[in-house]
Design a protein around this motif. Structure first.
Motif, PDB file in Angstrom:
ATOM      1  N   HIS A   1     -16.605  33.115   1.177  1.00 15.12           N
ATOM      2  CA  HIS A   1     -16.770  34.072   0.092  1.00 15.12           C
ATOM      3  C   HIS A   1     -18.150  33.882  -0.535  1.00 15.12           C
ATOM      4  O   HIS A   1     -18.759  32.829  -0.403  1.00 15.12           O
ATOM      5  N   CYS A   2     -18.614  34.906  -1.231  1.00 12.35           N
ATOM      6  CA  CYS A   2     -19.888  34.806  -1.947  1.00 12.35           C
ATOM      7  C   CYS A   2     -19.701  33.854  -3.128  1.00 12.35           C
ATOM      8  O   CYS A   2     -18.769  34.024  -3.913  1.00 12.35           O
ATOM      9  N   PRO A   3     -20.561  32.833  -3.260  1.00  9.65           N
ATOM     10  CA  PRO A   3     -20.386  31.879  -4.365  1.00  9.65           C
ATOM     11  C   PRO A   3     -20.592  32.527  -5.742  1.00  9.65           C
ATOM     12  O   PRO A   3     -20.099  31.998  -6.738  1.00  9.65           O
ATOM     13  N   SER A   4     -21.286  33.660  -5.808  1.00  7.65           N
ATOM     14  CA  SER A   4     -21.526  34.298  -7.111  1.00  7.65           C
ATOM     15  C   SER A   4     -20.385  35.214  -7.523  1.00  7.65           C
ATOM     16  O   SER A   4     -19.841  35.089  -8.617  1.00  7.65           O
ATOM     17  N   CYS A   5     -20.029  36.173  -6.662  1.00 11.06           N
ATOM     18  CA  CYS A   5     -19.045  37.175  -7.081  1.00 11.06           C
ATOM     19  C   CYS A   5     -17.675  36.919  -6.453  1.00 11.06           C
ATOM     20  O   CYS A   5     -16.696  37.576  -6.811  1.00 11.06           O
ATOM     21  N   GLY A   6     -17.600  35.981  -5.503  1.00  6.20           N
ATOM     22  CA  GLY A   6     -16.304  35.642  -4.923  1.00  6.20           C
ATOM     23  C   GLY A   6     -15.793  36.632  -3.889  1.00  6.20           C
ATOM     24  O   GLY A   6     -14.708  36.455  -3.351  1.00  6.20           O
TER      25      GLY A   6
ATOM     26  N   LYS B   1     -29.602  38.991   0.373  1.00  4.64           N
ATOM     27  CA  LYS B   1     -28.820  39.241  -0.853  1.00  4.64           C
ATOM     28  C   LYS B   1     -27.374  39.563  -0.517  1.00  4.64           C
ATOM     29  O   LYS B   1     -27.084  40.132   0.532  1.00  4.64           O
ATOM     30  N   CYS B   2     -26.479  39.230  -1.455  1.00  4.49           N
ATOM     31  CA  CYS B   2     -25.070  39.580  -1.290  1.00  4.49           C
ATOM     32  C   CYS B   2     -24.934  41.093  -1.364  1.00  4.49           C
ATOM     33  O   CYS B   2     -25.581  41.745  -2.185  1.00  4.49           O
ATOM     34  N   ARG B   3     -24.067  41.668  -0.514  1.00  8.35           N
ATOM     35  CA  ARG B   3     -23.918  43.121  -0.453  1.00  8.35           C
ATOM     36  C   ARG B   3     -23.329  43.699  -1.737  1.00  8.35           C
ATOM     37  O   ARG B   3     -23.587  44.836  -2.096  1.00  8.35           O
ATOM     38  N   THR B   4     -22.488  42.912  -2.421  1.00  6.60           N
ATOM     39  CA  THR B   4     -21.807  43.421  -3.613  1.00  6.60           C
ATOM     40  C   THR B   4     -22.590  43.131  -4.896  1.00  6.60           C
ATOM     41  O   THR B   4     -22.914  44.034  -5.661  1.00  6.60           O
ATOM     42  N   CYS B   5     -22.904  41.829  -5.117  1.00  8.62           N
ATOM     43  CA  CYS B   5     -23.483  41.472  -6.421  1.00  8.62           C
ATOM     44  C   CYS B   5     -24.999  41.294  -6.351  1.00  8.62           C
ATOM     45  O   CYS B   5     -25.633  41.066  -7.369  1.00  8.62           O
ATOM     46  N   HIS B   6     -25.560  41.404  -5.162  1.00  9.43           N
ATOM     47  CA  HIS B   6     -27.010  41.321  -4.970  1.00  9.43           C
ATOM     48  C   HIS B   6     -27.622  39.992  -5.411  1.00  9.43           C
ATOM     49  O   HIS B   6     -28.821  39.931  -5.665  1.00  9.43           O
ATOM     50  N   SER B   7     -26.802  38.938  -5.558  1.00 12.17           N
ATOM     51  CA  SER B   7     -27.412  37.644  -5.882  1.00 12.17           C
ATOM     52  C   SER B   7     -28.072  37.095  -4.619  1.00 12.17           C
ATOM     53  O   SER B   7     -27.624  37.354  -3.491  1.00 12.17           O
ATOM     54  N   ARG B   8     -29.126  36.339  -4.818  1.00  9.49           N
ATOM     55  CA  ARG B   8     -29.913  35.866  -3.680  1.00  9.49           C
ATOM     56  C   ARG B   8     -29.197  34.779  -2.886  1.00  9.49           C
ATOM     57  O   ARG B   8     -28.544  33.912  -3.453  1.00  9.49           O
TER      58      ARG B   8
HETATM   59 ZN   LIG Z   1     -21.785  38.322  -4.291  1.00 10.51          ZN
END
Ligand SMILES: [Zn+2]
Length: 252
Positions: A38-43, A63-70
């Motif tokens: 999972h993405c560590p930022s948005c899960g 970048k994450c596809r959902t939350c765009h965190s690097r």
């Molecule tokens: Zn994310």
């Protein structure tokens, strides 16, 4: 033949991706199997398109596809390095057992690169796993003489312990000592000595350049893991050649 090369490159890329997961999850104290990636930022749960080694990172521009965190460039770097180094070991190792030693060495180094760069840690859990793996490997595929594994382990441990004591624990931690001992068991005395030489050489060189450029602070410790990885890989791929060259130049 080219098909085998591509197959080995892909195997290395996928293992590199797995080594990222191992490094990160051991640091977080999570299990390797669940929860799913999972993405560590948005899960958000990652799907296949997020998980293709190197290509996903390039496609999503880091970048994450959902939350765009690097996403750290360390991960595609570890994937690409594992792939390329696996292929190089396959192409240039003088024997099958040398190739397996190379693959094992690359594996331990890539995992500790992830843990050491992220948290300046070389977790005991990972060292114990590789100690058992290398021990079993060396019971079946022995060095010549067989006790060179044990001597290599002792030398690896002793050298790092010495540095640790002389530097009063600055810039070198217990994890680095364990890592050298465990690698010594795999590669034997000569190779661990060469690896130690190159690691400290790179560490001193890059440390000096960094301080001259004002990039590193004298009292802020650097992770030593990247230098160990660079040093051990130099020893594995070029150690014999460089040693012969050195002996030719200075002993004749
Ligand atoms: Zn994310």
């Amino acid at each position: 033949m080219i098909l085998i090369d591509i197959y080995i490159l892909i195997l290395g890329l996928c293992l590199g991706s797995f080594y990222n997961v191992v490094g990160l999850r051991v640091l977080e104290g999570e299990s390797l199997i669940s929860p799913p990636s999972h993405c560590p930022s948005c899960g958000r749960r990652l799907s296949f398109i997020d998980l293709v080694p190197v290509f996903s990172y390039a496609l999503l521009r880091g970048k994450c596809r959902t939350c765009h965190s690097r996403i750290s460039p360390l991960y595609p770097f570890v994937e690409a390095s594992t792939g390329i180094l696996f292929l190089l070991a396959f192409l240039f190792a003088p024997s099958l057992s040398d190739m397996v030693v190379g693959w094992l060495l690359i594996s331990i180094l890539m995992i500790i690169l992830v843990t050491d760069i992220n948290k300046m840690m070389i977790p005991d859990k990972i060292m114990v796993f590789f100690f058992i793996l290398f021990f079993i490997f060396r019971c079946f595929v022995r060095l010549e003489p067989w006790w060179d594994s044990l001597l290599g382990m002792g030398v690896g441990f002793g050298l790092l312990m010495l540095i640790f004591l002389v530097s009063r624990g600055k810039g070198m931690g217990g994890g680095d000592i364990n890592l050298f001992a465990v690698m010594g068991l795999l590669v034997g005395t000569k190779m661990i000595l060469l690896g130690f030489f190159f690691s400290t050489f790179y560490g001193a060189l890059i440390g000096m350049i960094g301080m001259a450029l004002g990039k590193f602070k004298r009292n802020k410790p650097l992770p030593f893991g990247p230098f160990i990885a660079l040093g051990m890989l130099t020893a594995y791929f070029f150690g014999e050649t460089l040693l012969d060259l050195y002996l030719d130049l200075f002993l004749w």
